[in-house]
Design a protein around this motif. Sequence first.
Motif, PDB file in Angstrom:
ATOM      1  N   GLU A  80      -4.064   5.705   3.886  1.00  0.00           N
ATOM      2  CA  GLU A  80      -2.612   5.891   3.872  1.00  0.00           C
ATOM      3  C   GLU A  80      -2.082   6.309   5.242  1.00  0.00           C
ATOM      4  O   GLU A  80      -1.015   5.861   5.679  1.00  0.00           O
ATOM      5  CB  GLU A  80      -2.204   6.926   2.820  1.00  0.00           C
ATOM      6  N   GLU A  81      -2.820   7.151   5.937  1.00  0.00           N
ATOM      7  CA  GLU A  81      -2.378   7.583   7.266  1.00  0.00           C
ATOM      8  C   GLU A  81      -2.297   6.391   8.225  1.00  0.00           C
ATOM      9  O   GLU A  81      -1.371   6.267   9.023  1.00  0.00           O
ATOM     10  CB  GLU A  81      -3.343   8.638   7.812  1.00  0.00           C
ATOM     11  N   PHE A  82      -3.288   5.498   8.110  1.00  0.00           N
ATOM     12  CA  PHE A  82      -3.268   4.284   8.938  1.00  0.00           C
ATOM     13  C   PHE A  82      -2.050   3.430   8.578  1.00  0.00           C
ATOM     14  O   PHE A  82      -1.346   2.924   9.463  1.00  0.00           O
ATOM     15  CB  PHE A  82      -4.559   3.482   8.721  1.00  0.00           C
ATOM     16  N   ALA A  83      -1.791   3.281   7.282  1.00  0.00           N
ATOM     17  CA  ALA A  83      -0.648   2.480   6.833  1.00  0.00           C
ATOM     18  C   ALA A  83       0.664   3.062   7.364  1.00  0.00           C
ATOM     19  O   ALA A  83       1.574   2.317   7.774  1.00  0.00           O
ATOM     20  CB  ALA A  83      -0.627   2.408   5.312  1.00  0.00           C
ATOM     21  N   GLN A  84       0.766   4.380   7.385  1.00  0.00           N
ATOM     22  CA  GLN A  84       1.967   5.036   7.909  1.00  0.00           C
ATOM     23  C   GLN A  84       2.139   4.744   9.400  1.00  0.00           C
ATOM     24  O   GLN A  84       3.255   4.518   9.880  1.00  0.00           O
ATOM     25  CB  GLN A  84       1.883   6.553   7.679  1.00  0.00           C
ATOM     26  N   LYS A  85       1.031   4.715  10.139  1.00  0.00           N
ATOM     27  CA  LYS A  85       1.090   4.414  11.580  1.00  0.00           C
ATOM     28  C   LYS A  85       1.547   2.970  11.821  1.00  0.00           C
ATOM     29  O   LYS A  85       2.284   2.695  12.767  1.00  0.00           O
ATOM     30  CB  LYS A  85      -0.275   4.651  12.223  1.00  0.00           C
ATOM     31  N   ARG A 121       0.844  -1.218   0.000  1.00  0.00           N
ATOM     32  CA  ARG A 121       0.000   0.000   0.000  1.00  0.00           C
ATOM     33  C   ARG A 121       0.873   1.260   0.000  1.00  0.00           C
ATOM     34  O   ARG A 121       0.525   2.275  -0.649  1.00  0.00           O
ATOM     35  CB  ARG A 121      -0.899  -0.008   1.246  1.00  0.00           C
ATOM     36  N   LEU A 122       2.016   1.218   0.683  1.00  0.00           N
ATOM     37  CA  LEU A 122       2.888   2.391   0.768  1.00  0.00           C
ATOM     38  C   LEU A 122       3.884   2.470  -0.387  1.00  0.00           C
ATOM     39  O   LEU A 122       4.763   3.344  -0.400  1.00  0.00           O
ATOM     40  CB  LEU A 122       3.642   2.387   2.103  1.00  0.00           C
ATOM     41  N   VAL A 145      -5.386  -3.550  -2.028  1.00  0.00           N
ATOM     42  CA  VAL A 145      -5.088  -2.841  -0.777  1.00  0.00           C
ATOM     43  C   VAL A 145      -5.255  -1.329  -0.948  1.00  0.00           C
ATOM     44  O   VAL A 145      -4.910  -0.556  -0.046  1.00  0.00           O
ATOM     45  CB  VAL A 145      -3.657  -3.158  -0.270  1.00  0.00           C
ATOM     46  N   ALA A 146      -5.787  -0.907  -2.085  1.00  0.00           N
ATOM     47  CA  ALA A 146      -5.946   0.526  -2.351  1.00  0.00           C
ATOM     48  C   ALA A 146      -6.912   1.187  -1.372  1.00  0.00           C
ATOM     49  O   ALA A 146      -6.838   2.392  -1.122  1.00  0.00           O
ATOM     50  CB  ALA A 146      -6.427   0.733  -3.789  1.00  0.00           C
TER      51      ALA A 146
END
Length: 516
Positions: free
Chosen positions: A378-383, A361-362, A373-374
């Motif tokens: 994105e913010e959740f993925a970064q966390k 995703r990232l 996984v689109a």
Amino acid sequence: MYKIGIDVGGTNTDAIILDENRNLVHSVKSPTSLDIKTGIETSLKAVLNESNIDRTKITHAMLGTTQCTNAIVERKKLARVGVIRLGYPATASVLPYTAWPEDMVEKLSGNYALVHGGYEYDGQLLGELDEAELKTLLTEWQDKVESIAIVGVFSSIKNDQELRVRDLIHEVYGEEFPVSCSFLIGSVGLIERENATILNAALCKVIETTTEGFIRALEEEGITNAEVFLCQNDGTLMSIDYAKQFPILTIACGPTNSIRGASYLAQIKNTIVLDVGGTTSDIGVLQDGFPRESSVAVEVGGIRTNFRMPDIISIGLGGGSIVRTDHGKITVGPDSVGYKIGQEALVFGGNTLTATDIAVRLGMADIGDKSLVAHIDEEFAQKVQVEICSIIEQAIEKMKTSSEDVSLVLVGGGSIIVPNAISGISNIVKTENGGVANAIGASISQISGQYEQIYIYAKEPREKSLKDAEEKAVKQAVLAGAVPDTIELVEVEETPLAYHPENATRLRVKVVGKME
């Protein structure tokens, strides 16, 4: 001429082929099967068929396996062990199997005997062997035990009693009967050395099945003239006969294979290595091209031992680690979809969110179907990535010996989940073929020999003691399959025993040599 290397991991079984110049010809990954054996056969067949090499030109085959570790953890396929401790009555206050898990004692039969014998800490005789006592015991144990562990008090100073008992057992039970002598396995410390020797004795059937199965798998693929080796946990190899004597030395060989492979691929001899698999990540330290050895007692399957083990930290983080949110808190692992990642991860059409899905995703990896996984925020993925980074940083800090930033070699099939910047790391080295560093490490290793004993320098001068220890280490290396002319001394460790009146020193010597 070619070499085949196979390494069995928790998620994948990797197989590689190297040519005579150590160039990678081909590599494959197959899911590790529940029975281990099927995964090995699948990987072997695939790497041979896809590379299309002349099988008659395969000269060496190496296997790094987790089967001995699994047998202890799962309490399966273990032999019934008889424990003979030479040290009655002096050691009767702490009996064999003290503090062992009950299910393990039941599995191994729990047969033990305290008999006369042993030495004092300064090499003086504690008790004479009573051969009649031993023969009576062996008659009682006939058909009750499948392997015997011999443990003498301070046999690390004098080992003649253990060797005599071994001879007696072979006289009564036959030359092929498995016997483990503690002075060859553990270090100073009676109980931990005894525990390690019992485990070694318990693994005789597992190693027999493992080696025979590997040889049979090779033969079924038309490989009949190759020399076969198993991987040891110090990053070197041993012959089949040597492995049958010391099966416990295969425990933790997987991480050391990866460390050796990382050193070879990155051409770095001193660094930290992070090997990320599908289920766990292993962090170890390279010192002069070999894994750093642990200096503390190690628990194996809940049993405290002191045999040689690499200094490795394993963390429950891998490509298949499951990502969850609980009351706003993000967790990654320690549970994993493991070898089922190809069916269960989102990018492969499954229903479980894994660390690999976050990497895709990232944009850190391009595997599977990224459209699946689109929908992940994105913010959740970064966390999630911050949490992954935190887990890795904490483990690396435990392995560092100073506060300075160090370089890191990153290998393993799950390394796609690791961020490009890690606190405490100056630079991250990624290598081509790092995904199969474990199998490469298994293939490029040398043969080692190690000997450890307490020497009393007041009675035997240091130079003479060093020479004796080196000769015995060389003998071990030859037994393990090394060519005598190629053996060289690589490590000497001297540890004086405090308060000993005659300058006693624990001397450990390691040599390495080339295989034929």
